[in-house]
Design a protein around this motif. Structure first.
Motif, PDB file in Angstrom:
ATOM      1  N   ASN A   1      45.302  41.979  52.236  1.00  0.00           N
ATOM      2  CA  ASN A   1      46.288  41.248  53.020  1.00  0.00           C
ATOM      3  C   ASN A   1      45.628  40.807  54.327  1.00  0.00           C
ATOM      4  O   ASN A   1      45.041  41.620  55.039  1.00  0.00           O
ATOM      5  CB  ASN A   1      47.495  42.156  53.309  1.00  0.00           C
ATOM      6  CG  ASN A   1      48.645  41.396  53.929  1.00  0.00           C
ATOM      7  OD1 ASN A   1      48.464  40.572  54.818  1.00  0.00           O
ATOM      8  ND2 ASN A   1      49.856  41.687  53.470  1.00  0.00           N
ATOM      9  N   ALA A   2      45.726  39.506  54.640  1.00  0.00           N
ATOM     10  CA  ALA A   2      45.064  38.963  55.832  1.00  0.00           C
ATOM     11  C   ALA A   2      45.507  39.677  57.106  1.00  0.00           C
ATOM     12  O   ALA A   2      44.743  39.797  58.065  1.00  0.00           O
ATOM     13  CB  ALA A   2      45.358  37.471  55.938  1.00  0.00           C
ATOM     14  N   ARG A   3      46.724  40.178  57.128  1.00  0.00           N
ATOM     15  CA  ARG A   3      47.250  40.852  58.314  1.00  0.00           C
ATOM     16  C   ARG A   3      46.442  42.101  58.654  1.00  0.00           C
ATOM     17  O   ARG A   3      46.212  42.414  59.823  1.00  0.00           O
ATOM     18  CB  ARG A   3      48.712  41.218  58.073  1.00  0.00           C
ATOM     19  CG  ARG A   3      49.404  41.869  59.253  1.00  0.00           C
ATOM     20  CD  ARG A   3      50.854  42.150  58.922  1.00  0.00           C
ATOM     21  NE  ARG A   3      50.962  42.993  57.736  1.00  0.00           N
ATOM     22  CZ  ARG A   3      52.105  43.241  57.112  1.00  0.00           C
ATOM     23  NH1 ARG A   3      53.222  42.681  57.531  1.00  0.00           N
ATOM     24  NH2 ARG A   3      52.130  44.029  56.052  1.00  0.00           N
ATOM     25  N   TYR A   4      45.989  42.840  57.627  1.00  0.00           N
ATOM     26  CA  TYR A   4      45.244  44.066  57.879  1.00  0.00           C
ATOM     27  C   TYR A   4      43.908  43.768  58.566  1.00  0.00           C
ATOM     28  O   TYR A   4      43.515  44.458  59.498  1.00  0.00           O
ATOM     29  CB  TYR A   4      44.984  44.812  56.573  1.00  0.00           C
ATOM     30  CG  TYR A   4      46.230  45.257  55.859  1.00  0.00           C
ATOM     31  CD1 TYR A   4      47.358  45.642  56.580  1.00  0.00           C
ATOM     32  CD2 TYR A   4      46.300  45.302  54.468  1.00  0.00           C
ATOM     33  CE1 TYR A   4      48.512  46.051  55.936  1.00  0.00           C
ATOM     34  CE2 TYR A   4      47.453  45.713  53.820  1.00  0.00           C
ATOM     35  CZ  TYR A   4      48.554  46.078  54.560  1.00  0.00           C
ATOM     36  OH  TYR A   4      49.697  46.480  53.911  1.00  0.00           O
ATOM     37  N   ALA A   5      43.220  42.730  58.093  1.00  0.00           N
ATOM     38  CA  ALA A   5      41.921  42.387  58.661  1.00  0.00           C
ATOM     39  C   ALA A   5      42.061  41.890  60.100  1.00  0.00           C
ATOM     40  O   ALA A   5      41.237  42.196  60.964  1.00  0.00           O
ATOM     41  CB  ALA A   5      41.240  41.324  57.804  1.00  0.00           C
TER      42      ALA A   5
ATOM     43  N   SER B   1      45.520  45.352  48.035  1.00  0.00           N
ATOM     44  CA  SER B   1      46.893  45.201  47.551  1.00  0.00           C
ATOM     45  C   SER B   1      46.985  45.728  46.129  1.00  0.00           C
ATOM     46  O   SER B   1      45.984  45.776  45.396  1.00  0.00           O
ATOM     47  CB  SER B   1      47.315  43.729  47.589  1.00  0.00           C
ATOM     48  OG  SER B   1      47.216  43.211  48.890  1.00  0.00           O
ATOM     49  N   PHE B   2      48.191  46.098  45.727  1.00  0.00           N
ATOM     50  CA  PHE B   2      48.371  46.621  44.367  1.00  0.00           C
ATOM     51  C   PHE B   2      48.084  45.531  43.346  1.00  0.00           C
ATOM     52  O   PHE B   2      48.573  44.405  43.461  1.00  0.00           O
ATOM     53  CB  PHE B   2      49.798  47.116  44.182  1.00  0.00           C
ATOM     54  CG  PHE B   2      50.116  47.462  42.747  1.00  0.00           C
ATOM     55  CD1 PHE B   2      49.581  48.593  42.145  1.00  0.00           C
ATOM     56  CD2 PHE B   2      50.931  46.632  41.981  1.00  0.00           C
ATOM     57  CE1 PHE B   2      49.858  48.907  40.828  1.00  0.00           C
ATOM     58  CE2 PHE B   2      51.211  46.931  40.663  1.00  0.00           C
ATOM     59  CZ  PHE B   2      50.676  48.074  40.078  1.00  0.00           C
ATOM     60  N   HIS B   3      47.271  45.864  42.373  1.00  0.00           N
ATOM     61  CA  HIS B   3      46.979  44.939  41.268  1.00  0.00           C
ATOM     62  C   HIS B   3      47.023  45.746  39.980  1.00  0.00           C
ATOM     63  O   HIS B   3      46.229  46.670  39.798  1.00  0.00           O
ATOM     64  CB  HIS B   3      45.602  44.298  41.441  1.00  0.00           C
ATOM     65  CG  HIS B   3      45.318  43.237  40.428  1.00  0.00           C
ATOM     66  ND1 HIS B   3      45.941  42.002  40.435  1.00  0.00           N
ATOM     67  CD2 HIS B   3      44.486  43.221  39.361  1.00  0.00           C
ATOM     68  CE1 HIS B   3      45.503  41.281  39.427  1.00  0.00           C
ATOM     69  NE2 HIS B   3      44.612  41.994  38.761  1.00  0.00           N
ATOM     70  N   PRO B   4      47.938  45.444  39.086  1.00  0.00           N
ATOM     71  CA  PRO B   4      48.090  46.244  37.866  1.00  0.00           C
ATOM     72  C   PRO B   4      46.920  46.074  36.906  1.00  0.00           C
ATOM     73  O   PRO B   4      46.131  45.135  37.022  1.00  0.00           O
ATOM     74  CB  PRO B   4      49.389  45.697  37.258  1.00  0.00           C
ATOM     75  CG  PRO B   4      49.483  44.296  37.755  1.00  0.00           C
ATOM     76  CD  PRO B   4      48.892  44.318  39.135  1.00  0.00           C
ATOM     77  N   GLU B   5      46.852  46.987  35.958  1.00  0.00           N
ATOM     78  CA  GLU B   5      45.841  46.885  34.906  1.00  0.00           C
ATOM     79  C   GLU B   5      46.059  45.606  34.105  1.00  0.00           C
ATOM     80  O   GLU B   5      47.138  45.007  34.128  1.00  0.00           O
ATOM     81  CB  GLU B   5      45.923  48.100  33.981  1.00  0.00           C
ATOM     82  CG  GLU B   5      45.624  49.424  34.667  1.00  0.00           C
ATOM     83  CD  GLU B   5      44.186  49.520  35.150  1.00  0.00           C
ATOM     84  OE1 GLU B   5      43.311  48.899  34.518  1.00  0.00           O
ATOM     85  OE2 GLU B   5      43.939  50.193  36.166  1.00  0.00           O
ATOM     86  N   ALA B   6      45.001  45.195  33.385  1.00  0.00           N
ATOM     87  CA  ALA B   6      45.024  43.909  32.689  1.00  0.00           C
ATOM     88  C   ALA B   6      46.222  43.770  31.747  1.00  0.00           C
ATOM     89  O   ALA B   6      46.901  42.736  31.725  1.00  0.00           O
ATOM     90  CB  ALA B   6      43.718  43.717  31.920  1.00  0.00           C
TER      91      ALA B   6
ATOM     92  N   SER C   1      43.132  36.087  50.744  1.00  0.00           N
ATOM     93  CA  SER C   1      43.653  34.827  50.219  1.00  0.00           C
ATOM     94  C   SER C   1      45.148  34.729  50.446  1.00  0.00           C
ATOM     95  O   SER C   1      45.848  35.728  50.621  1.00  0.00           O
ATOM     96  CB  SER C   1      43.362  34.721  48.715  1.00  0.00           C
ATOM     97  OG  SER C   1      43.979  33.581  48.150  1.00  0.00           O
ATOM     98  N   THR C   2      45.624  33.481  50.442  1.00  0.00           N
ATOM     99  CA  THR C   2      47.048  33.202  50.382  1.00  0.00           C
ATOM    100  C   THR C   2      47.296  32.399  49.110  1.00  0.00           C
ATOM    101  O   THR C   2      46.396  31.754  48.596  1.00  0.00           O
ATOM    102  CB  THR C   2      47.525  32.389  51.603  1.00  0.00           C
ATOM    103  OG1 THR C   2      46.743  31.178  51.690  1.00  0.00           O
ATOM    104  CG2 THR C   2      47.348  33.189  52.880  1.00  0.00           C
ATOM    105  N   GLY C   3      48.507  32.417  48.615  1.00  0.00           N
ATOM    106  CA  GLY C   3      48.796  31.676  47.390  1.00  0.00           C
ATOM    107  C   GLY C   3      48.173  32.334  46.179  1.00  0.00           C
ATOM    108  O   GLY C   3      47.967  33.551  46.124  1.00  0.00           O
TER     109      GLY C   3
END
Length: 228
Positions: free
Chosen positions: A94-98, A126-131, A71-73
């Protein structure tokens, strides 16, 4: 001597056959599951909340355990949160990796290709923190934005006062302090008498009433008062 062949790739081992993927859009999400689990392995879903719950139900019926989304945005956030709440392991890619992974066939959809890469563990989330950390970060970012907005508004107020030659910032240390705000609110309310305005001086203010009174003799104009 036999030449060694180059350019060959060993067969990849499927790490996660229960992988799914979503190509996130602003009004529609394209989702893909393992073709062995459904006769229609690529489907389109809307972005309304009920659509996202329907997506989660479809994934569950197909035995999906892990979902990769591209996704973007910020369009990915509702889908991410709903799928995570439904017990799926979700990663944002990240779309770049795919796009940098070679070997894609032209007739494979974006979601299908993403699912294939995810099933072979070729995608990095991508990094996504805990809730709890994500919640705290959202509050902190909002606070930072509000602080920036407040600073800009204070500058606008000070500029409007200067345009009326009301040099309040020269006689009080902070125009948003007790004395400054009482005087500004009175000016906006229609008061123009410097003596009345100076009477709003807080006892802790270092400038005398006479000094404040002199600083509040100006050339007020409606448009400048409006900017305060």
């Amino acid at each position: 001597m036999t030449k060694r062949k180059s350019g060959g790739h060993p067969d990849l081992k499927m790490v996660n056959p229960n992988a799914a993927a979503i190509d996130i859009g602003s009004t529609m999400h394209m989702a893909a599951v393992n073709p062995d689990t459904d006769i229609m392995p690529v489907r389109a879903f809307g972005t309304f909340t009920q659509d996202l719950h329907d997506l989660a139900d479809w994934f569950r019926s197909c035995g999906v355990t892990s979902v990769a989304m591209e996704s973007t945005g910020v369009y990915w956030i509702p889908a991410f949160e709903i799928l995570e709440a439904n017990g799926f392991e979700v990663i944002l890619v990240n779309a770049r990796y795919a796009k940098n992974v070679p070997g894609r066939k032209t007739d494979v959809s974006d979601a299908g290709w993403l699912r294939q890469l995810h099933s072979y563990a070729l995608l990095r989330g991508s990094f996504h923190p805990e809730a709890e950390i994500a919640t705290l970060r959202a509050y902190m970012r909002q606070r930072e934005r509000l602080t920036e907005y407040a600073a800009a508004h204070i500058q606008h107020m000070q500029k409007a006062l200067m345009e009326m030659n009301l040099q309040l910032h020269h006689v009080v240390s902070d125009i948003t302090g007790a004395t400054g705000m009482l005087i500004i609110r009175a000016i906006v309310g229609g008061e123009r008498d410097p003596e009345v305005l100076a009477a709003f001086r807080d006892v802790r203010c270092k400038s005398s009433m006479g000094t404040i009174k002199a600083a509040l003799v100006g050339n007020d104009r409606p448009e400048h008062v409006f900017a305060c």
